[in-house]
Design a protein around this motif. Structure first.
Motif, short mmCIF file in Angstrom:
data_model
loop_
_atom_site.label_atom_id
_atom_site.label_comp_id
_atom_site.label_asym_id
_atom_site.label_seq_id
_atom_site.Cartn_x
_atom_site.Cartn_y
_atom_site.Cartn_z
N HIS A 105 4.67 -0.60 4.86
CA HIS A 105 5.52 0.14 3.92
C HIS A 105 5.88 1.48 4.54
CE1 HIS A 105 1.48 1.61 2.98
NE2 HIS A 105 1.98 2.57 2.20
N HIS A 115 5.31 4.65 3.74
CA HIS A 115 4.53 5.89 3.63
C HIS A 115 4.17 6.45 5.00
CE1 HIS A 115 3.26 5.38 -0.85
NE2 HIS A 115 4.38 6.05 -0.71
N ASP A 148 1.68 7.92 6.33
CA ASP A 148 0.41 7.62 7.02
C ASP A 148 0.41 6.23 7.65
OD1 ASP A 148 0.32 6.66 4.31
OD2 ASP A 148 -1.85 6.40 4.47
N HIS A 149 1.50 5.45 7.48
CA HIS A 149 1.60 4.12 8.09
C HIS A 149 2.71 4.03 9.13
CE1 HIS A 149 -1.19 2.12 5.16
NE2 HIS A 149 -0.99 3.31 4.62
N HIS A 169 2.20 -1.62 -4.75
CA HIS A 169 2.00 -0.23 -4.33
C HIS A 169 3.08 0.62 -5.01
CE1 HIS A 169 0.06 2.72 -1.91
NE2 HIS A 169 1.00 2.86 -0.98
N ASP A 182 -1.52 -1.02 2.08
CA ASP A 182 -1.95 -0.37 0.83
C ASP A 182 -1.59 -1.26 -0.35
OD1 ASP A 182 -2.58 1.72 2.47
OD2 ASP A 182 -1.16 3.15 1.60
ZN LIG Z 1 0.94 3.94 0.83
#
Ligand SMILES: [Zn+2]
Ligand SMILES: [Zn+2]
Length: 252
Positions: free
Chosen positions: A53, A55, A57-58, A139, A160
């Motif tokens: 996804h 976000h 942090d990914h 999510h 996530d």
């Molecule tokens: Zn996430």
């Protein structure tokens, strides 16, 4: 398949980096950590990045990796794969010539550092001998987990997710499951609101799986609660469950 955990935390602190799972040195699942874990030669071996996804942090390792490739003038293209909303977000909000250059056109449009690959939910793709299927999870933004199969072995990586349904049918009968657990049990409300799991929620989710994988690896804990989450997982007695750490190496 050999898995190297570049990062597996739900935040960043020394020794805890965001998620990145390197399969056989060339296929990366999520890109929260690349440069903090891989040297230049290792970075250049990455051929595919499957993103769960949008976000930060990914995905945050991707722009930096692209810059490293172009800085060395190596003609190496990394294929960045994800479902429509994720690829759209990378194009329009991250490598958009504002926050970072558009490495889909650099160093040249003919030989870019990054090529995007749009996937359809539950449609398997074959790359380099791996059969990979994105499966929607639950999510706060559109997100998928991935089934990865090769040579008769298979595992599922959730990215996530909060409590969810569809993916559990795919998890049944696989060799391993890498599943997120972000918050301790007493933060269940926060976990639900933000689309994440606690140990107790995970235990409930696993009841949806007909044939549980014999190995269950836990990822994405908030490092502030690492010890609490580890104790809660142990107390729940989830068979075969192991909380991962950055730098772990697994074989599936
Ligand atoms: Zn996430
Ligand atoms: Zn995350």
């Amino acid at each position: 398949m050999k898995l190297r955990v570049l990062g597996c935390a739900g935040a960043e602190f020394p020794g805890f980096h965001p998620p990145g799972f390197l399969v056989d040195d060339m296929l990366l699942l999520d890109a929260g950590t690349i440069g903090a874990a891989l040297n230049e030669v290792e970075q250049r071996q990455i051929r595919y990045i499957f993103v769960t996804h949008s976000h930060l942090d990914h995905v945050r390792g991707i722009p930096v990796l692209a810059d490293n490739l172009v800085a060395r003038n190596v003609r190496h293209t990394v294929h960045v794969a994800g479902c429509h909303d994720t690829i759209f977000a990378l194009r329009s909000h991250l490598m958009n010539d504002v926050l970072w250059p558009d490495f889909n056109r650099l160093p040249t449009p003919q030989h870019p550092a990054i090529r995007y690959m749009e996937l359809l939910p539950e449609q398997e793709v074959m790359v380099e001998g791996y059969a990979i299927t994105p499966v929607p999870v639950t999510h706060t933004v559109p997100a998928v987990g991935y089934v990865v199969r090769k040579g008769g072995k298979g595992f599922f990586y959730t990215g996530d997710t909060g409590p969810t349904e569809r993916m559990w049918a795919y998890v049944s009968g696989l060799d391993a499951l890498i599943v997120e657990v972000s918050f301790p049990n007493d933060m269940e409300d926060v976990a639900i609101t933000t689309g994440h799991l606690t140990p107790r929620l995970l235990a409930g989710e696993l009841k949806k799986v007909a044939i549980l994988p014999s190995r269950i690896f836990l990822t994405h804990p908030k490092p502030q609660y690492f010890a609490v989450i580890e104790a809660e997982v142990a107390a729940l007695g989830i068979r075969g469950a192991e909380l991962l750490r950055d730098g772990s190496r697994l074989e599936v």
